[in-house]
Design an enzyme around this catalytic site. Structure first.
Site, short mmCIF file in Angstrom:
data_model
loop_
_atom_site.label_atom_id
_atom_site.label_comp_id
_atom_site.label_asym_id
_atom_site.label_seq_id
_atom_site.Cartn_x
_atom_site.Cartn_y
_atom_site.Cartn_z
N SER A 184 14.42 -7.47 3.93
CA SER A 184 15.31 -8.64 3.96
C SER A 184 15.49 -9.33 2.61
O SER A 184 16.43 -10.09 2.45
CB SER A 184 14.81 -9.64 5.00
OG SER A 184 13.48 -10.02 4.73
N HIS A 212 17.68 -6.36 10.32
CA HIS A 212 18.82 -6.36 9.38
C HIS A 212 19.61 -5.06 9.37
O HIS A 212 20.57 -4.93 8.61
CB HIS A 212 18.34 -6.69 7.96
CG HIS A 212 17.86 -8.10 7.83
ND1 HIS A 212 18.71 -9.15 7.59
CD2 HIS A 212 16.62 -8.63 7.94
CE1 HIS A 212 18.01 -10.28 7.54
NE2 HIS A 212 16.73 -9.99 7.74
N LYS A 242 21.13 -11.93 14.49
CA LYS A 242 21.80 -11.67 13.20
C LYS A 242 23.18 -11.06 13.47
O LYS A 242 24.11 -11.79 13.74
CB LYS A 242 20.89 -10.82 12.32
CG LYS A 242 19.54 -11.55 12.07
CD LYS A 242 18.68 -10.86 11.08
CE LYS A 242 17.26 -11.39 11.07
NZ LYS A 242 17.10 -12.80 10.68
#
Ligand code: PMP
Length: 393
Positions: A184, A212, A242
């Site tokens: 990240s 991610h 996300k």
């Protein structure tokens, strides 16, 4: 009467952080977390969210969330194992399993507690966990909670992993290798094909945190799919917060793994389940991702545009392979000053400095999304150009 010990502990801790310039000031948003945000009465281009595909403010998700509230109310009313499992939870888990090409999946209230829950439910004090040194805080805490021996390996260093795996299997009952799919802070991708080979050689359990990578890589299905390893990774963890744009976490894997987590993982057993609106909106997001590649394509177009633009201006974006775009500045104070000046000039991009990243590698982290327009990115790039000259970066 407040405890004097607590008060002095808190004040000395807070003062120390402030003296070192490490005290994080939180800026509350005055509206939605979209490509532009409203902050302290000012409109800023937002380069700090994880809302990769812009789904957090998507009209389709908002509509189904409203309908879910009308039909089911705002809360689920109980933990999953009492009577807080709605048919909607089951539908979400079935969709997640299909999306990740696994037999089953389990949803949690956040990605953070998902890691805490799943790692500690599977590993115990007789076991060891090989953990990349740059893994996310929730992985670290999940490993600690499990009481297994934690063996850190150097970041993406396959020789080091191999060496440590060969020693660990001699001493411990079960050994897990755990890694972020996409890291990240730097945006680099884990060397999953090699990790899986090593895992198979030493019979390690494989755990990939794809917070991610999901929605971003592997046609949206994540890092594991990107490398074609769906049937070679035991535990695929992801977040709904996300790219999916809502909130929550999940693990996808074999039926027996999910059956075990449903009886053993403590946030599933003891914390109230995801709300109807969260679940319904997440289901809609997965449907959108499954049916069309449009948002991912736009995300990648914007990513390339921003990264190329920054490189042309002479900035270093490190070794990123994903939308996570660090502009490496180095010096901690200069990094913080750069981020502050960006904000004054209308761009919100957070500085990330020691101890979150190693000393001397301070960076401003930029997160382009599918929702940004070229005009917004051009505006951000022109501010970068101006500040690069002003601050000599
Ligand atoms: N894992 C990683 C790699 C993350 O970056 C994050 C979010 N910062 C999490 C887990 C936790 O996810 P969530 O925000 O959904 O709790």
């Amino acid at each position: 009467m407040p405890s004097t010990k607590l008060t002095s502990f808190l004040n000395s801790g807070l003062n120390e952080l402030k003296d070192k310039g490490l005290y994080n000031v939180i800026h509350p948003l005055e509206g939605a977390n979209g490509p532009k945000i409203q902050l302290e009465g000012k409109e800023l281009i937002n380069l700090s969210s994880n809302n990769y595909l812009g789904l957090a403010t998507d009209e389709r998700l908002k509509e189904v969330a409203k309908d879910a509230v009308t039909k089911y109310g705002v809360g689920s009313g109980a933990v999953r194992t009492i009577n807080g499992t709605l048919q909607l939870h089951v539908e979400l888990e079935e969709k997640l399993a299909k999306f990740k090409h696994t037999e089953a999946a389990i949803a949690y209230q956040s990605g953070f507690n998902c890691n805490m829950a799943a790692i500690s439910a599977v590993m115990n004090k007789n076991d060891a966990i090989l953990s990349d040194e740059l893994n996310h805080a929730s992985i670290i805490d999940g490993c600690r909670l499990s009481k297994a021996k934690i063996i850190r390996y150097n970041h993406s260093d396959m020789e080091d992993l191999r060496q440590k795996a060969s020693e660990a299997v001699k001493e411990y009952e079960k050994v897990m290798v755990i890694t972020d799919g996409v890291f990240s802070m730097d945006g680099d991708v884990a060397k999953l094909p090699e990790i899986v080979d090593i895992a198979e050689e030493f019979d390690l359990i494989t755990y990939v945190d794809d917070a991610h990578g999901s929605g971003v890589l592997g046609e949206g299905k994540g890092t594991v799919k990107h490398f074609g390893l769906s049937d070679r990774v035991d535990m695929q963890m992801g977040t709904l917060s996300k790219a999916i744009g809502v909130v929550g976490g999940y693990v996808a894997g074999s039926q027996e793994l999910i059956d075990w987590l449903k009886v053993q993982s403590r946030p599933f057993l003891f914390s109230t389940s995801l709300t109807p609106a969260d679940i319904r909106a997440s289901i809609e997001a997965i449907d959108i991702l499954s049916e069309s590649k449009e948002l991912q394509e736009r995300l990648w177009e914007n990513t390339k545009y921003l990264q190329e633009g920054l490189k042309k201006l002479g900035f270093s974006v490190g070794d990123t392979e994903t939308p996570i775009t660090p502009v490496i500045i180095g010096d901690e104070q200069k990094t913080q000053q750069f981020s502050k000046r960006l904000m004054e000039e209308g761009v919100y991009a957070k500085s990330i400095v020691f101890p979150t990243v190693p000393r001397g590698t301070g960076r401003v982290r930029n997160m382009p999304t599918a929702a940004h327009t070229k005009e917004m990115l051009d505006e951000a790039l022109s501010v970068y150009e101006k500040l690069g000259k002003e601050l000599n970066v």
